[in-house]
Design an enzyme around this catalytic site. Structure first.
Site, mmCIF file in Angstrom:
data_model
loop_
_atom_site.group_PDB
_atom_site.id
_atom_site.type_symbol
_atom_site.label_atom_id
_atom_site.label_comp_id
_atom_site.label_asym_id
_atom_site.label_seq_id
_atom_site.Cartn_x
_atom_site.Cartn_y
_atom_site.Cartn_z
ATOM 1 N N ASN A 11 -20.150 -9.413 12.302
ATOM 2 C CA ASN A 11 -19.130 -10.427 12.022
ATOM 3 C C ASN A 11 -18.607 -10.940 13.362
ATOM 4 O O ASN A 11 -17.875 -10.237 14.047
ATOM 5 C CB ASN A 11 -17.995 -9.800 11.201
ATOM 6 N N TRP A 12 -19.016 -12.159 13.704
ATOM 7 C CA TRP A 12 -18.608 -12.708 15.013
ATOM 8 C C TRP A 12 -17.151 -13.174 15.012
ATOM 9 O O TRP A 12 -16.641 -13.563 16.050
ATOM 10 C CB TRP A 12 -19.529 -13.878 15.387
ATOM 11 N N LYS A 13 -16.526 -13.197 13.860
ATOM 12 C CA LYS A 13 -15.151 -13.719 13.750
ATOM 13 C C LYS A 13 -15.102 -15.099 14.420
ATOM 14 O O LYS A 13 -16.091 -15.817 14.392
ATOM 15 C CB LYS A 13 -14.136 -12.737 14.356
ATOM 16 N N HIS A 98 -12.112 -10.211 3.862
ATOM 17 C CA HIS A 98 -11.925 -9.485 5.123
ATOM 18 C C HIS A 98 -10.427 -9.261 5.333
ATOM 19 O O HIS A 98 -9.616 -10.112 4.983
ATOM 20 C CB HIS A 98 -12.529 -10.286 6.287
ATOM 21 N N GLU A 100 -8.625 -9.532 7.821
ATOM 22 C CA GLU A 100 -7.960 -10.574 8.613
ATOM 23 C C GLU A 100 -7.621 -11.791 7.752
ATOM 24 O O GLU A 100 -6.774 -12.592 8.125
ATOM 25 C CB GLU A 100 -8.837 -10.947 9.820
ATOM 26 N N GLU A 167 -13.543 -1.080 4.948
ATOM 27 C CA GLU A 167 -13.030 -1.319 6.295
ATOM 28 C C GLU A 167 -11.542 -0.962 6.344
ATOM 29 O O GLU A 167 -10.687 -1.813 6.062
ATOM 30 C CB GLU A 167 -13.188 -2.792 6.676
ATOM 31 N N GLY A 173 -10.779 -3.504 14.760
ATOM 32 C CA GLY A 173 -10.306 -4.041 16.031
ATOM 33 C C GLY A 173 -9.413 -3.099 16.810
ATOM 34 O O GLY A 173 -8.667 -3.536 17.692
ATOM 35 N N SER A 212 -14.463 -0.582 14.041
ATOM 36 C CA SER A 212 -14.691 -0.007 15.368
ATOM 37 C C SER A 212 -16.010 0.766 15.492
ATOM 38 O O SER A 212 -16.082 1.772 16.207
ATOM 39 C CB SER A 212 -13.505 0.874 15.788
ATOM 40 N N GLY A 233 -17.747 -5.727 13.972
ATOM 41 C CA GLY A 233 -17.052 -6.883 14.533
ATOM 42 C C GLY A 233 -17.364 -7.039 16.003
ATOM 43 O O GLY A 233 -18.413 -7.541 16.395
HETATM 44 C C1 PEP Z 1 -14.737 -6.462 11.414
HETATM 45 O O1 PEP Z 1 -14.305 -7.491 11.910
HETATM 46 O O2 PEP Z 1 -15.175 -6.471 10.250
HETATM 47 C C2 PEP Z 1 -14.720 -5.235 12.206
HETATM 48 C C3 PEP Z 1 -15.121 -4.130 11.644
HETATM 49 O O3 PEP Z 1 -14.285 -5.342 13.510
HETATM 50 P P1 PEP Z 1 -14.453 -4.245 14.671
HETATM 51 O O4 PEP Z 1 -15.857 -3.697 14.551
HETATM 52 O O5 PEP Z 1 -14.234 -4.996 15.919
HETATM 53 O O6 PEP Z 1 -13.445 -3.186 14.429
#
Ligand code: PEP
Length: 253
Positions: A11-13, A98, A100, A167, A173, A212, A233
């Site tokens: 997931n590039w966000k 998600h 976010e 998640e 993050g 993470s 992410g």
């Molecule tokens: C995500 O954005 O779905 C995610 C898991 O982010 P990260 O891996 O940076 O924690």
């Protein structure tokens, strides 16, 4: 238990420009994974999807989106992008719910479910995200939290390609992860909820862990019972790191 092909999704966000799509080929080459062993999915921002889909032709990669509109019919929805539009430019998957978007944009379980159902109707495989807050985890209410999200945000029938991403919000993050036992326990709970809801169709629903995941912890997390892959992410923004995560999956070896 039926065979579920592992899925590692990036997931590039809100990151990336067209030039960054060179990462696709780099990841396909560096991870060296055969397409029949594992699915590898990139979810770049909407403007990059068409180009990503073009560049992934001939590579063992899938392209997805990070969100879609609730409704599939074209109409006066300024700024929205529908699942049929995403499908039209080459996406095969879409992330919905998600954290976010749930926390940052106030998306409800019902909206997430409608998005997942609209995605499925348009021929996209929905990846439905669920995960508890730190407060819920600390107070022992994580299971209840996730159960409520699953009840409210899963489609009524299991569409082809449906995936759940567990998640925990406190791990997205943050460089924090649950213990392997906590991940295993929550995945078992999610799997039981899927079976109760979808019966034998639940066997083809993948359950990913996200939060993470990085090259250092990937091997341990991806080997946990009930973990069918990862939603990644930050580490998916670096081709070498993302390839290392893919290569850490037991199916890649
Ligand atoms: C995500 O954005 O779905 C995610 C898991 O982010 P990260 O891996 O940076 O924690």
């Amino acid at each position: 238990m039926g065979f579920r092909k592992p899925l590692i999704a990036g997931n590039w966000k809100m990151h990336g420009r067209r030039g960054d799509l060179t990462a696709l080929k780099a990841v396909a080459e560096a991870s060296g994974v055969a397409a029949d062993a594992m699915d590898i999915l990139f979810c770049p921002p909407h403007p990059l999807i068409a180009e990503a889909a073009r560049l992934s032709q001939g590579l063992p990669l899938l392209i997805g989106a990070q969100d879609c509109a609730e409704f599939n019919d074209d109409g006066p929805y300024t700024g929205e992008v529908s699942a049929p539009m995403l499908r039209d430019v080459g996406a095969s998957h879409v992330i919905v719910g998600h954290s976010e978007r749930r926390a940052g944009r106030g998306e409800t379980n019902t909206q997430v479910r409608v998005k997942a159902e609209s995605a499925a109707l348009a021929g996209l495989a929905p990846i439905v995200c669920v995960g508890e807050t730190l407060d819920a985890r600390m107070s022992g209410a994580a299971g209840e939290w996730v159960a409520r999200q699953l009840a409210g945000s899963l489609p009524h029938v299991a569409p082809i390609g449906l995936t759940v991403a567990y998640e925990p919000i406190w791990c997205v993050g943050t460089d924090r992860t649950p213990t392997p036992r906590e991940i295993e326990a929550m995945h078992a709970q999610v799997r039981a909820a899927l079976s109760a809801r979808f019966g034998s169709a639940a066997e083809r629903v993948r359950v990913l862990y996200g939060g993470s995941v990085n090259p250092k912890n990937a091997a341990e997390i991806l080997a946990i019972e009930g973990v069918d892959g990862a939603l990644v992410g930050r580490a998916s923004l670096n081709a070498a790191d993302f390839a290392a995560i893919i290569a850490a999956h037991p199916a890649a070896r």
